[in-house]
Design a protein around this motif. Sequence first.
Motif, mmCIF file in Angstrom:
data_model
loop_
_atom_site.group_PDB
_atom_site.id
_atom_site.type_symbol
_atom_site.label_atom_id
_atom_site.label_comp_id
_atom_site.label_asym_id
_atom_site.label_seq_id
_atom_site.Cartn_x
_atom_site.Cartn_y
_atom_site.Cartn_z
ATOM 1 N N GLY A 1 45.389 9.233 65.804
ATOM 2 C CA GLY A 1 45.528 10.656 66.110
ATOM 3 C C GLY A 1 44.989 11.552 65.010
ATOM 4 N N ALA A 2 45.292 11.211 63.763
ATOM 5 C CA ALA A 2 44.809 12.017 62.636
ATOM 6 C C ALA A 2 43.296 11.937 62.524
ATOM 7 C CB ALA A 2 45.462 11.542 61.340
ATOM 8 N N ASN A 3 42.722 10.768 62.749
ATOM 9 C CA ASN A 3 41.274 10.612 62.669
ATOM 10 C C ASN A 3 40.569 11.324 63.827
ATOM 11 O OD1 ASN A 3 39.038 9.495 61.197
ATOM 12 N ND2 ASN A 3 38.724 8.127 62.944
ATOM 13 N N PHE A 4 41.262 11.456 64.946
ATOM 14 C CA PHE A 4 40.693 12.169 66.085
ATOM 15 C C PHE A 4 40.546 13.656 65.782
ATOM 16 C CE2 PHE A 4 41.137 14.389 70.178
ATOM 17 C CZ PHE A 4 40.063 13.833 70.860
ATOM 18 N N PHE A 5 41.565 14.234 65.141
ATOM 19 C CA PHE A 5 41.535 15.666 64.860
ATOM 20 C C PHE A 5 40.841 16.005 63.548
ATOM 21 C CE2 PHE A 5 45.170 15.370 67.802
ATOM 22 C CZ PHE A 5 44.701 16.250 68.765
ATOM 23 N N PHE A 6 40.979 15.145 62.556
ATOM 24 C CA PHE A 6 40.360 15.350 61.252
ATOM 25 C C PHE A 6 39.497 14.133 60.948
ATOM 26 C CE2 PHE A 6 44.749 16.942 61.167
ATOM 27 C CZ PHE A 6 44.501 18.299 61.105
ATOM 28 N N ASP A 7 38.223 14.346 60.716
ATOM 29 C CA ASP A 7 37.322 13.226 60.475
ATOM 30 C C ASP A 7 37.450 12.790 59.015
ATOM 31 O OD1 ASP A 7 35.422 11.345 61.083
ATOM 32 O OD2 ASP A 7 33.744 12.663 60.593
ATOM 33 N N PHE A 8 38.248 11.732 58.786
ATOM 34 C CA PHE A 8 38.448 11.221 57.440
ATOM 35 C C PHE A 8 37.293 10.326 57.025
ATOM 36 C CE2 PHE A 8 42.928 11.868 58.784
ATOM 37 C CZ PHE A 8 43.248 12.828 57.837
ATOM 38 N N LYS A 9 37.044 10.298 55.740
ATOM 39 C CA LYS A 9 35.946 9.482 55.222
ATOM 40 C C LYS A 9 36.179 8.001 55.496
ATOM 41 C CE LYS A 9 33.285 8.673 51.030
ATOM 42 N NZ LYS A 9 33.097 9.029 49.623
ATOM 43 N N TYR A 10 37.381 7.528 55.270
ATOM 44 C CA TYR A 10 37.709 6.119 55.476
ATOM 45 C C TYR A 10 38.656 5.938 56.660
ATOM 46 C CZ TYR A 10 35.605 5.592 50.907
ATOM 47 O OH TYR A 10 34.723 5.606 49.858
ATOM 48 N N GLY A 11 38.545 6.791 57.648
ATOM 49 C CA GLY A 11 39.421 6.718 58.819
ATOM 50 C C GLY A 11 39.262 5.425 59.597
ATOM 51 N N GLY A 12 38.022 4.973 59.757
ATOM 52 C CA GLY A 12 37.770 3.729 60.480
ATOM 53 C C GLY A 12 38.384 2.527 59.792
ATOM 54 N N ARG A 13 38.293 2.504 58.472
ATOM 55 C CA ARG A 13 38.888 1.392 57.715
ATOM 56 C C ARG A 13 40.408 1.415 57.806
ATOM 57 N NH1 ARG A 13 35.424 0.690 52.150
ATOM 58 N NH2 ARG A 13 33.428 0.344 53.175
#
Length: 91
Positions: free
Chosen positions: A56-68
């Motif tokens: 959910g957080a990665n969906f709204f905020f594109d984090f640098k290491y969100g995929g990891r």
Amino acid sequence: MEEYMLPCLNKKFFGFECMGCGMQRSLMALLQGHFAEAFFLYPAVFPLIALGIAIGANFFFDFKYGGRLISFFAILSVLTIITNYIIKLTH
């Protein structure tokens, strides 16, 4: 709310628990604030919640290491589910 919980069809028809047995009861314990009981009912509930929050957080905020981070929590969840299932089968 507990009277509306679904029975495990795997356990009902085949006589042994599935990998998800205990999740509903664990979520109910979490909603009631019984965190230790929720862990003992279904240990993977906490990694799964962390996975949901990370997605959910990665969906709204594109984090640098969100995929990891998502991959980490997904692998942790799967390993916890499999380990818990093996322990249930052997005891």
